[in-house]
Design an enzyme around this catalytic site. Structure first.
Site, short mmCIF file in Angstrom:
data_model
loop_
_atom_site.label_atom_id
_atom_site.label_comp_id
_atom_site.label_asym_id
_atom_site.label_seq_id
_atom_site.Cartn_x
_atom_site.Cartn_y
_atom_site.Cartn_z
N HIS A 118 0.89 -1.14 -0.03
CA HIS A 118 0.03 -0.01 0.00
C HIS A 118 0.92 1.20 0.06
O HIS A 118 0.72 2.25 -0.78
CB HIS A 118 -0.90 -0.08 1.17
CG HIS A 118 -1.78 1.18 1.34
ND1 HIS A 118 -3.29 0.96 0.93
CD2 HIS A 118 -1.52 2.45 1.69
CE1 HIS A 118 -3.67 2.14 1.27
NE2 HIS A 118 -2.71 3.21 1.81
N GLU A 119 1.81 1.25 0.77
CA GLU A 119 2.69 2.46 0.98
C GLU A 119 3.54 2.70 -0.18
O GLU A 119 3.72 3.69 -0.88
CB GLU A 119 3.55 2.54 2.39
CG GLU A 119 2.60 2.36 3.56
CD GLU A 119 1.57 3.50 3.57
OE1 GLU A 119 1.66 4.49 2.91
OE2 GLU A 119 0.55 3.12 4.22
N HIS A 122 1.56 4.19 -3.07
CA HIS A 122 1.62 5.68 -2.89
C HIS A 122 2.88 6.41 -3.47
O HIS A 122 2.80 7.39 -4.27
CB HIS A 122 1.44 6.26 -1.41
CG HIS A 122 0.05 5.98 -0.86
ND1 HIS A 122 -1.02 6.67 -1.35
CD2 HIS A 122 -0.40 5.48 0.12
CE1 HIS A 122 -2.10 6.47 -0.79
NE2 HIS A 122 -1.77 5.83 0.40
N ASP A 194 -7.61 7.58 2.54
CA ASP A 194 -7.11 7.99 1.08
C ASP A 194 -8.45 8.16 0.24
O ASP A 194 -8.32 9.31 -0.36
CB ASP A 194 -6.25 6.90 0.51
CG ASP A 194 -5.09 6.46 1.24
OD1 ASP A 194 -4.56 7.46 2.01
OD2 ASP A 194 -4.52 5.62 1.09
C1 NHX Z 1 -7.85 -0.09 11.64
N1 NHX Z 1 -6.05 1.04 10.65
O1 NHX Z 1 -8.50 0.67 11.86
C2 NHX Z 1 -6.51 0.01 11.33
C3 NHX Z 1 -5.52 -0.14 12.78
C4 NHX Z 1 -4.25 0.69 4.49
C5 NHX Z 1 -2.01 -0.12 5.05
N2 NHX Z 1 -8.17 -1.42 11.77
O2 NHX Z 1 -3.77 5.12 3.93
O3 NHX Z 1 -3.53 2.52 8.29
O4 NHX Z 1 -6.62 0.28 8.56
O5 NHX Z 1 -1.11 5.24 3.14
C6 NHX Z 1 -6.31 9.68 9.44
C7 NHX Z 1 -5.06 8.93 9.15
C8 NHX Z 1 -8.74 5.36 9.09
C9 NHX Z 1 -7.44 8.79 9.35
C10 NHX Z 1 -4.94 7.46 9.13
C11 NHX Z 1 -8.69 6.47 9.42
C12 NHX Z 1 -6.07 5.34 9.09
C13 NHX Z 1 -3.30 4.44 6.36
C14 NHX Z 1 -7.63 3.20 8.97
C15 NHX Z 1 -2.81 2.08 5.69
N3 NHX Z 1 -1.68 5.06 4.48
N4 NHX Z 1 -5.73 2.68 7.66
C16 NHX Z 1 -2.73 4.90 4.91
C17 NHX Z 1 -4.30 2.77 7.48
C18 NHX Z 1 -6.33 1.33 9.54
C19 NHX Z 1 -7.51 4.63 8.94
C20 NHX Z 1 -7.37 7.66 9.41
C21 NHX Z 1 -6.12 6.87 9.31
C22 NHX Z 1 -3.40 0.76 5.64
C23 NHX Z 1 -3.62 3.07 5.96
C24 NHX Z 1 -6.10 2.59 8.82
ZN ZN Z 2 -2.88 5.14 1.98
#
Ligand code: NHX
Ligand code: ZN
Length: 346
Positions: A118-119, A122, A194
């Site tokens: 995923h990262e 991006h 995202d």
């Molecule tokens: C969860 N978090 O909630 C887990 C812990 C797709 C690899 N079950 O896009 O971490 O899945 O590029 C602000 C900032 C929701 C608001 C981060 C709301 C993250 C972050 C969910 C990476 N990186 N998603 C990303 C991620 C998640 C989430 C947010 C937020 C993943 C992704 C969070």
């Molecule tokens: Zn992302």
């Protein structure tokens, strides 16, 4: 006040509060000056460059910057060190932006791999497109609510953004999701944030910035950044159902094209994507230099064709006047990067 719009106009007549002074977020110089103030009574390492810190914190407020220095001081004390180093500052910038590290969160190897793709998705899309900021850092270390993140940083403060920069930003936002689809054929919920950002940006391009053909240079809806008294945040519709349908179609089109662009870029650079993932799984965090080395082989994506917003407005074939010699020379001696950028653009 943050809400000049709800003040009684009687208060704002001449002779009363007749002058409005907007206080915006600080620019590069402002951030440097603020950092100077807040670092006064803190033991900074001698080689610590406040300008470099100011460069890494675009969009930060004075309070954010004070917070960065306080967090860095705490980290330094906790590590029984005497002086605040760049690495302490680096960690505290990440903390202010994304929350504390979650070392205790145990990630399965399979989840680390999804996060890495995923990262890397991006980052690769950002690197391949011509109008994005340089990729500064990629990490799959969980922090705050995020399992990983990719940081792009401008070389200079920007005061406005072009359509091509926004289109690249859309594709970059969807790069993570596109990588999950390309590799695992089974996308995760993690891309919700995202997708939310991309949708908000696409909506603004259609309804505020006049950047699509079907709507044109028309502002639609009342401002959704400022909540109206007693009402919820949100877009107040001031246009017909039929225009709303066009807006929806334009947003959908922007997102769909950006998504495809991201997917195509990843597909065309699959071996680099895999290499980035291998490195991320091994090192967890990659810095600018490590990223540049891996991305050296990336195929640069072509620029989009000229766009004026209408087939009856033909793009001029005559180039703009040259940037005055004086200014160009002054900039070369100060900031060579910026000159390169402006002269190479079409
Ligand atoms: C969860 N978090 O909630 C887990 C812990 C797709 C690899 N079950 O896009 O971490 O899945 O590029 C602000 C900032 C929701 C608001 C981060 C709301 C993250 C972050 C969910 C990476 N990186 N998603 C990303 C991620 C998640 C989430 C947010 C937020 C993943 C992704 C969070
Ligand atoms: Zn992302």
């Amino acid at each position: 006040t943050n809400r000049p719009d709800v003040l009684d106009p009687a208060l704002l007549r001449p002779g009363r509060f007749d002058r409005q002074i907007p206080v915006e977020r600080p620019d590069l110089k402002g951030r440097e000056a603020i950092l100077k103030v807040h670092s006064k009574n803190k033991p900074l390492a001698e080689n610590l460059d406040l300008t470099a810190i100011a460069r890494r914190t675009p969009g930060f407020t004075g309070a954010d910057l004070a917070n960065v220095l306080n967090e860095a001081a705490l980290l330094t004390a906790r590590n029984n060190e005497k002086q605040i180093t760049l690495s302490a500052i680096d960690e505290s910038i990440d903390r202010v932006m994304a929350g504390p590290q979650r070392k205790s969160r145990i990630m399965s190897e399979a989840e680390r791999r999804v996060t890495a793709y995923h990262e890397a998705g991006h980052a690769l899309v950002a690197h391949a497109l011509p109008h994005t900021d340089p990729v500064h850092k990629i990490t799959i270390m969980p922090r705050g609510r995020a399992l990983g993140y990719t940081m792009v940083l401008p070389d200079d403060d920007k005061y406005s953004t072009t359509r091509n920069q926004l289109l690249d930003q859309l594709a970059y936002s969807l790069g993570g999701r596109a990588a999950e689809e390309l590799i695992f054929h089974d996308p995760s919920t993690g891309a919700a944030n995202d997708i939310e950002k991309a949708t908000a940006l696409a909506r603004a391009m259609v309804t505020q910035y006049g950047m699509t053909e079907a709507i044109g240079a028309i502002k639609l809806g009342t401002d959704d950044s400022v909540p109206f008294m007693g009402r919820d945040y949100g877009h107040q519709r001031d246009y017909s159902e039929s225009v709303a349908a066009i807006v929806d179609a334009e947003i959908r089109g922007l997102i769909e094209r950006a998504h495809q662009e991201a997917y195509d870029i990843l597909q065309a650079n699959r071996s680099v994507l895999d290499e980035m993932v291998v490195q991320l799984l091994e090192k967890e965090t990659l810095n600018k230099e490590e990223i540049a080395e891996i991305f050296a082989k990336v195929v640069s994506w072509p620029k989009r064709p000229a766009w004026t917003g209408s087939p009856s407005r033909l793009p001029s074939t005559q180039p703009p006047v040259a940037i005055p010699e004086r200014a160009a020379v002054a900039e070369t001696t100060k900031k060579p990067r910026r000159v390169k950028k402006t002269t190479s653009s079409e």
